[in-house]
Design an enzyme around this catalytic site. Sequence first.
Site, PDB file in Angstrom:
ATOM      1  N   ASN A  17       0.887  -1.186  -0.011  1.00  0.00           N
ATOM      2  CA  ASN A  17       0.026   0.035  -0.088  1.00  0.00           C
ATOM      3  C   ASN A  17       0.959   1.366  -0.123  1.00  0.00           C
ATOM      4  O   ASN A  17       1.608   1.489   1.184  1.00  0.00           O
ATOM      5  CB  ASN A  17      -0.914  -0.073   1.243  1.00  0.00           C
ATOM      6  CG  ASN A  17      -1.736   1.274   1.499  1.00  0.00           C
ATOM      7  OD1 ASN A  17      -1.669   2.107   0.513  1.00  0.00           O
ATOM      8  ND2 ASN A  17      -2.400   1.368   2.458  1.00  0.00           N
ATOM      9  N   TRP A  18       1.047   1.849  -1.261  1.00  0.00           N
ATOM     10  CA  TRP A  18       1.861   2.978  -1.361  1.00  0.00           C
ATOM     11  C   TRP A  18       1.331   4.441  -0.720  1.00  0.00           C
ATOM     12  O   TRP A  18       2.044   5.359  -0.820  1.00  0.00           O
ATOM     13  CB  TRP A  18       2.338   3.352  -2.593  1.00  0.00           C
ATOM     14  CG  TRP A  18       3.217   2.038  -3.034  1.00  0.00           C
ATOM     15  CD1 TRP A  18       3.469   0.911  -2.547  1.00  0.00           C
ATOM     16  CD2 TRP A  18       3.494   1.770  -4.575  1.00  0.00           C
ATOM     17  NE1 TRP A  18       4.303   0.144  -3.454  1.00  0.00           N
ATOM     18  CE2 TRP A  18       4.124   0.703  -4.654  1.00  0.00           C
ATOM     19  CE3 TRP A  18       3.457   2.728  -5.841  1.00  0.00           C
ATOM     20  CZ2 TRP A  18       4.747   0.188  -5.835  1.00  0.00           C
ATOM     21  CZ3 TRP A  18       3.852   2.205  -7.164  1.00  0.00           C
ATOM     22  CH2 TRP A  18       4.620   1.061  -6.945  1.00  0.00           C
ATOM     23  N   LYS A  19       0.226   4.209  -0.212  1.00  0.00           N
ATOM     24  CA  LYS A  19      -0.520   5.463   0.368  1.00  0.00           C
ATOM     25  C   LYS A  19      -0.369   6.616  -0.537  1.00  0.00           C
ATOM     26  O   LYS A  19      -0.224   6.550  -1.563  1.00  0.00           O
ATOM     27  CB  LYS A  19      -0.009   5.522   1.941  1.00  0.00           C
ATOM     28  CG  LYS A  19      -0.250   4.416   2.418  1.00  0.00           C
ATOM     29  CD  LYS A  19      -0.117   4.409   4.063  1.00  0.00           C
ATOM     30  CE  LYS A  19      -0.152   3.211   4.867  1.00  0.00           C
ATOM     31  NZ  LYS A  19      -0.202   3.369   6.254  1.00  0.00           N
ATOM     32  N   HIS A 103      -9.572   1.084   5.061  1.00  0.00           N
ATOM     33  CA  HIS A 103      -8.246   1.415   5.704  1.00  0.00           C
ATOM     34  C   HIS A 103      -8.658   2.216   6.783  1.00  0.00           C
ATOM     35  O   HIS A 103      -9.356   3.013   6.825  1.00  0.00           O
ATOM     36  CB  HIS A 103      -7.308   1.911   4.620  1.00  0.00           C
ATOM     37  CG  HIS A 103      -5.823   1.860   5.331  1.00  0.00           C
ATOM     38  ND1 HIS A 103      -5.571   2.710   6.268  1.00  0.00           N
ATOM     39  CD2 HIS A 103      -5.094   1.052   5.074  1.00  0.00           C
ATOM     40  CE1 HIS A 103      -4.398   2.306   6.659  1.00  0.00           C
ATOM     41  NE2 HIS A 103      -3.895   1.466   5.963  1.00  0.00           N
ATOM     42  N   GLU A 105      -6.912   4.542   8.006  1.00  0.00           N
ATOM     43  CA  GLU A 105      -6.719   5.929   7.734  1.00  0.00           C
ATOM     44  C   GLU A 105      -8.097   6.811   6.905  1.00  0.00           C
ATOM     45  O   GLU A 105      -8.380   7.762   7.445  1.00  0.00           O
ATOM     46  CB  GLU A 105      -5.564   6.085   6.638  1.00  0.00           C
ATOM     47  CG  GLU A 105      -4.215   5.942   7.638  1.00  0.00           C
ATOM     48  CD  GLU A 105      -2.996   5.268   6.939  1.00  0.00           C
ATOM     49  OE1 GLU A 105      -2.990   5.328   5.781  1.00  0.00           O
ATOM     50  OE2 GLU A 105      -2.191   4.749   7.413  1.00  0.00           O
ATOM     51  N   GLU A 175      -5.407  -5.180  10.511  1.00  0.00           N
ATOM     52  CA  GLU A 175      -4.162  -3.965  10.592  1.00  0.00           C
ATOM     53  C   GLU A 175      -4.634  -3.069  12.108  1.00  0.00           C
ATOM     54  O   GLU A 175      -5.556  -2.362  12.246  1.00  0.00           O
ATOM     55  CB  GLU A 175      -4.479  -2.767   9.625  1.00  0.00           C
ATOM     56  CG  GLU A 175      -3.808  -3.592   8.078  1.00  0.00           C
ATOM     57  CD  GLU A 175      -3.280  -2.422   7.169  1.00  0.00           C
ATOM     58  OE1 GLU A 175      -2.389  -2.625   6.583  1.00  0.00           O
ATOM     59  OE2 GLU A 175      -4.115  -1.452   7.096  1.00  0.00           O
ATOM     60  N   GLY A 181       2.690   2.277  10.994  1.00  0.00           N
ATOM     61  CA  GLY A 181       3.473   3.401  10.777  1.00  0.00           C
ATOM     62  C   GLY A 181       4.211   3.668  12.066  1.00  0.00           C
ATOM     63  O   GLY A 181       4.998   4.748  12.294  1.00  0.00           O
ATOM     64  N   SER A 221       3.478  -2.329  10.609  1.00  0.00           N
ATOM     65  CA  SER A 221       4.956  -2.286  10.527  1.00  0.00           C
ATOM     66  C   SER A 221       5.344  -3.704  10.341  1.00  0.00           C
ATOM     67  O   SER A 221       6.316  -4.296  10.956  1.00  0.00           O
ATOM     68  CB  SER A 221       5.213  -2.056  12.166  1.00  0.00           C
ATOM     69  OG  SER A 221       4.927  -0.564  12.283  1.00  0.00           O
ATOM     70  N   GLY A 242       3.081  -1.026   4.440  1.00  0.00           N
ATOM     71  CA  GLY A 242       3.201   0.334   3.917  1.00  0.00           C
ATOM     72  C   GLY A 242       4.348   0.628   3.661  1.00  0.00           C
ATOM     73  O   GLY A 242       4.716   0.385   2.786  1.00  0.00           O
ATOM     74  N   GLY A 243       4.934   1.246   4.688  1.00  0.00           N
ATOM     75  CA  GLY A 243       6.317   2.003   4.734  1.00  0.00           C
ATOM     76  C   GLY A 243       7.507   0.854   3.971  1.00  0.00           C
ATOM     77  O   GLY A 243       8.081   1.593   3.013  1.00  0.00           O
TER      78      GLY A 243
HETATM   79  P1  13P Z   1       3.031   0.354   7.752  1.00  0.00           P
HETATM   80  O1  13P Z   1       3.496  -0.965   7.128  1.00  0.00           O
HETATM   81  O2  13P Z   1       3.661   1.699   7.276  1.00  0.00           O
HETATM   82  O3  13P Z   1       2.876   0.149   9.292  1.00  0.00           O
HETATM   83  O4  13P Z   1       1.493   0.480   7.236  1.00  0.00           O
HETATM   84  C1  13P Z   1       0.578  -0.534   7.298  1.00  0.00           C
HETATM   85  C2  13P Z   1      -0.423  -0.342   6.590  1.00  0.00           C
HETATM   86  O5  13P Z   1      -1.302   0.577   6.986  1.00  0.00           O
HETATM   87  C3  13P Z   1      -0.651  -0.884   5.146  1.00  0.00           C
HETATM   88  O6  13P Z   1      -1.940  -0.646   4.691  1.00  0.00           O
END
Ligand code: 13P
Length: 259
Positions: A17-19, A103, A105, A175, A181, A221, A242-243
């Site tokens: 997920n490149w957000k 998600h 967010e 999640e 994050g 994470s 994510g990251g």
């Molecule tokens: P991180 O891997 O950066 O913690 O993010 C997880 C995420 O929200 C994937 O959708």
Amino acid sequence: MTPNVMGAQRRPLIAGNWKLFKTVAESCALVQELKAQLPAVTRAEVVVAPVFTALASVRAALAGSSVRLSAQNVYWEAQGAFTGEVGPLQLRDVGCDYVIVGHSERRQLFGESDADVGRKARAVLAHGMAPIVCVGETLAEREAGKAEAVVVRQLVAALAGMTDAEFANAVVAYEPIWAIGTGKNAAPSDAQHMHAAIRGCVASAHGQSRAASLRVLYGGSVKPDNAAALLGQSDVDGALVGGASLAAGSFCAIVAAAG
Ligand code: 13P
């Protein structure tokens, strides 16, 4: 769609997920690196989710690879007077196979309700794509002993009203919000506990066979150094990253950990 199950086993799914990161050019450059560095042989299905504006270019850049394309969000109507929204018809048209819905967010920053997430999941399925339905509790909910109840509530709303055929394509991602994050992943045993609870909830609501074939991803994470332990849990069927998905080296290492 690639079948979810390989023989009796659920096929691992590793999704990046490149957000809200990367321009079109940066997204395409990452795809080229992934094509060069992904393991030649892997059990995992690999998915990338760039921003809307990069979907068409990433689709083209993925030509010749088995990496699949996902969007990060969708509106549930296919078309109409909904200024600023992107619908499932448009996402299918641009070549998406998957769409992330619900998600945390989106739930926290943009006010998406459980009912909205359910509408989005069904709209994605109705247009021949697979939803990656995100669920997860806050730290306060976990500390209050409500984690499982929150996740079950989100899950029931998201999966309500799906037909057998639709259900076969849905994916769930657990999640925990406190792990996103933060660099603090859930302990593998805690992830396993929640994933088993998710599968148990699906078994009682939708039957054992649907529960047995449902892929439940872990997100929060996930890094190269914890991926193998998380993916080694019997009910963890992949990762939503994510990251660590923003750089080819770390993402490919997580794919490799899936076997
Ligand atoms: P991180 O891997 O950066 O913690 O993010 C997880 C995420 O929200 C994937 O959708």
